[in-house]
Design a protein around this motif. Structure first.
Motif, PDB file in Angstrom:
ATOM      1  N   LYS A  63       0.822  -1.211   0.000  1.00 33.30           N
ATOM      2  CA  LYS A  63       0.000   0.000   0.000  1.00 33.30           C
ATOM      3  C   LYS A  63       0.853   1.257   0.000  1.00 33.30           C
ATOM      4  O   LYS A  63       2.026   1.237   0.370  1.00 33.30           O
ATOM      5  N   LYS A  77      -3.358   8.504   5.751  1.00 32.28           N
ATOM      6  CA  LYS A  77      -4.434   7.942   4.933  1.00 32.28           C
ATOM      7  C   LYS A  77      -3.857   7.141   3.776  1.00 32.28           C
ATOM      8  O   LYS A  77      -2.888   7.569   3.147  1.00 32.28           O
ATOM      9  N   GLU A  78      -4.480   5.997   3.493  1.00 34.16           N
ATOM     10  CA  GLU A  78      -4.054   5.188   2.359  1.00 34.16           C
ATOM     11  C   GLU A  78      -4.512   5.829   1.060  1.00 34.16           C
ATOM     12  O   GLU A  78      -5.635   6.308   0.951  1.00 34.16           O
ATOM     13  N   GLU A  79      -3.615   5.843   0.073  1.00 33.17           N
ATOM     14  CA  GLU A  79      -3.979   6.323  -1.251  1.00 33.17           C
ATOM     15  C   GLU A  79      -4.823   5.271  -1.947  1.00 33.17           C
ATOM     16  O   GLU A  79      -4.443   4.100  -2.019  1.00 33.17           O
ATOM     17  N   GLU A  80      -5.957   5.678  -2.473  1.00 32.23           N
ATOM     18  CA  GLU A  80      -6.811   4.738  -3.197  1.00 32.23           C
ATOM     19  C   GLU A  80      -6.220   4.488  -4.576  1.00 32.23           C
ATOM     20  O   GLU A  80      -5.697   5.379  -5.224  1.00 32.23           O
ATOM     21  N   LYS A  81      -6.300   3.230  -4.991  1.00 32.43           N
ATOM     22  CA  LYS A  81      -5.812   2.893  -6.329  1.00 32.43           C
ATOM     23  C   LYS A  81      -6.839   2.039  -7.045  1.00 32.43           C
ATOM     24  O   LYS A  81      -7.515   1.213  -6.441  1.00 32.43           O
ATOM     25  N   LEU A  82      -6.951   2.273  -8.349  1.00 34.63           N
ATOM     26  CA  LEU A  82      -7.903   1.534  -9.155  1.00 34.63           C
ATOM     27  C   LEU A  82      -7.379   0.131  -9.425  1.00 34.63           C
ATOM     28  O   LEU A  82      -6.188  -0.069  -9.654  1.00 34.63           O
ATOM     29  N   GLU A  83      -8.291  -0.830  -9.381  1.00 33.30           N
ATOM     30  CA  GLU A  83      -7.924  -2.200  -9.703  1.00 33.30           C
ATOM     31  C   GLU A  83      -7.647  -2.317 -11.188  1.00 33.30           C
ATOM     32  O   GLU A  83      -8.415  -1.836 -12.018  1.00 33.30           O
ATOM     33  N   GLY A  91      -8.850  -6.958  -4.493  1.00 37.18           N
ATOM     34  CA  GLY A  91      -9.084  -6.030  -3.397  1.00 37.18           C
ATOM     35  C   GLY A  91     -10.311  -6.327  -2.600  1.00 37.18           C
ATOM     36  O   GLY A  91     -10.621  -5.620  -1.656  1.00 37.18           O
ATOM     37  N   ARG A  95      -9.797  -7.651   4.957  1.00 34.23           N
ATOM     38  CA  ARG A  95      -8.383  -7.325   4.888  1.00 34.23           C
ATOM     39  C   ARG A  95      -7.790  -7.379   6.289  1.00 34.23           C
ATOM     40  O   ARG A  95      -8.427  -7.080   7.279  1.00 34.23           O
ATOM     41  N   ASP A 103      -6.392   0.031   9.113  1.00 34.03           N
ATOM     42  CA  ASP A 103      -6.530   0.348   7.688  1.00 34.03           C
ATOM     43  C   ASP A 103      -7.178   1.701   7.437  1.00 34.03           C
ATOM     44  O   ASP A 103      -7.108   2.216   6.329  1.00 34.03           O
ATOM     45  N   ASP A 105      -8.600   5.858   8.183  1.00 28.16           N
ATOM     46  CA  ASP A 105      -8.003   7.186   8.312  1.00 28.16           C
ATOM     47  C   ASP A 105      -7.548   7.396   9.751  1.00 28.16           C
ATOM     48  O   ASP A 105      -8.343   7.288  10.690  1.00 28.16           O
TER      49      ASP A 105
END
Length: 285
Positions: A63, A77-83, A91, A95, A103, A105
């Motif tokens: 991540k 905060k985790e950066e969102e990524k497209l599958e 995903g 998890r 996981d 914020d």
């Protein structure tokens, strides 16, 4: 690795923190990787499917996070990524971090020594509100370069509680069906580990990724026995003023209360999985 006089390092840190921290704010990008050790037990699964499942779990635990900070507070905060096409839904599903409450914020306030985590667990939003753990950091004399920053080593011992996903997705052996209450912590593994951190006094705040903090400089890298987090980019004092807000939505619970809720959810998942005979659904991502 270079050796550095501890007294000189401490003097640099002290001067930097006291003289400069007042105006510091910025963003730090971190890359996080967690090793996945999953026991398939006696499940009759083809080797190619096992390999595919392990690859999905590995990818789900690689991540990118952004830490936004000022002199007293931070937001992680985790950066969102497209599958990507062809990833096969890697995903989806429960998890590891969601079960552990790490996981979501994350807001840390160093002055108040408290943290808030907004986390979603199986469709429900929780707001974990608790006291920051102050680790007993041991300052080392080693130094190394991380990017353009000089970082110094520190270590501490920490008790870590992690979800035991293998316990959910394994079939019970003969005679185990009625032993659930004999080990209430089966859903989690608890282990005392050495934390190794590298911090830089060149960014004079005592913040860091995740729940790590308390060193006289920004923590650029940290490692426990399975997770490694390394800073890849820092932006100091951006032209646009940073505003750090604590999350406010969700059912407010303590960390201990969240752990108990998570344990019950994991127990429920395990029972549902075993009632289906270990077939379909409940994929461990």
């Amino acid at each position: 690795m270079k050796r550095f006089n501890w007294f000189i390092a401490y003097a640099i840190v002290f001067i930097g923190v006291t003289a400069q921290a007042q105006d510091f704010q910025g963003n730090a990008v971190y890359q996080s990787k967690t090793q996945v050790n999953f026991d398939f037990g006696n499940r009759n699964i083809p080797e190619d499917r096992k390999k595919s499942m392990m690859e999905r779990m590995k990818k789900a635990n690689e991540k990118t996070f952004v830490l936004t900070f000022d002199k007293t507070a931070s937001f992680y905060k985790e950066e969102e990524k497209l599958e990507q096409p062809g990833e096969g839904g890697g995903g989806r599903g429960p998890r590891f971090g969601a079960m552990a409450g790490t996981d979501g914020d994350l807001y840390k306030n160093i002055k108040d020594q408290r943290y808030l985590i907004k986390n979603e667990l199986l469709g429900k939003i929780f707001l974990i509100d608790d006291e920051l753990e102050a680790l007993d950091w041991k300052m080392g004399s080693e130094s190394k370069k991380i990017g353009s920053y000089t970082a110094f080593k520190a270590t501490a011992t920490k008790t870590i509680k992690r979800p035991n996903m293998s316990a959910i997705f394994r079939r019970p052996g003969r005679g185990e069906e009625n032993k659930e209450e004999e080990n209430k912590e089966e859903e989690f593994t608890i282990k005392e580990v050495e934390i190794v951190a590298w911090y830089t006094p060149e960014v004079p705040i005592n913040q860091g990724p995740g729940l790590y903090w308390g060193l006289p400089g920004l923590i650029l890298a940290v490692n426990d026995d399975v997770t490694t987090i390394v800073c890849s980019e820092i932006t100091m004092n951006p032209s646009e003023k940073i505003e750090i807000k604590a999350p406010s939505k969700g059912k407010k619970v303590t960390q201990a209360e969240y752990d108990e809720i998570s344990r019950e959810k994991m127990k429920e998942m395990r029972e549902n999985f075993r009632n289906r005979g270990g077939r379909g659904g409940g994929r461990p991502n």
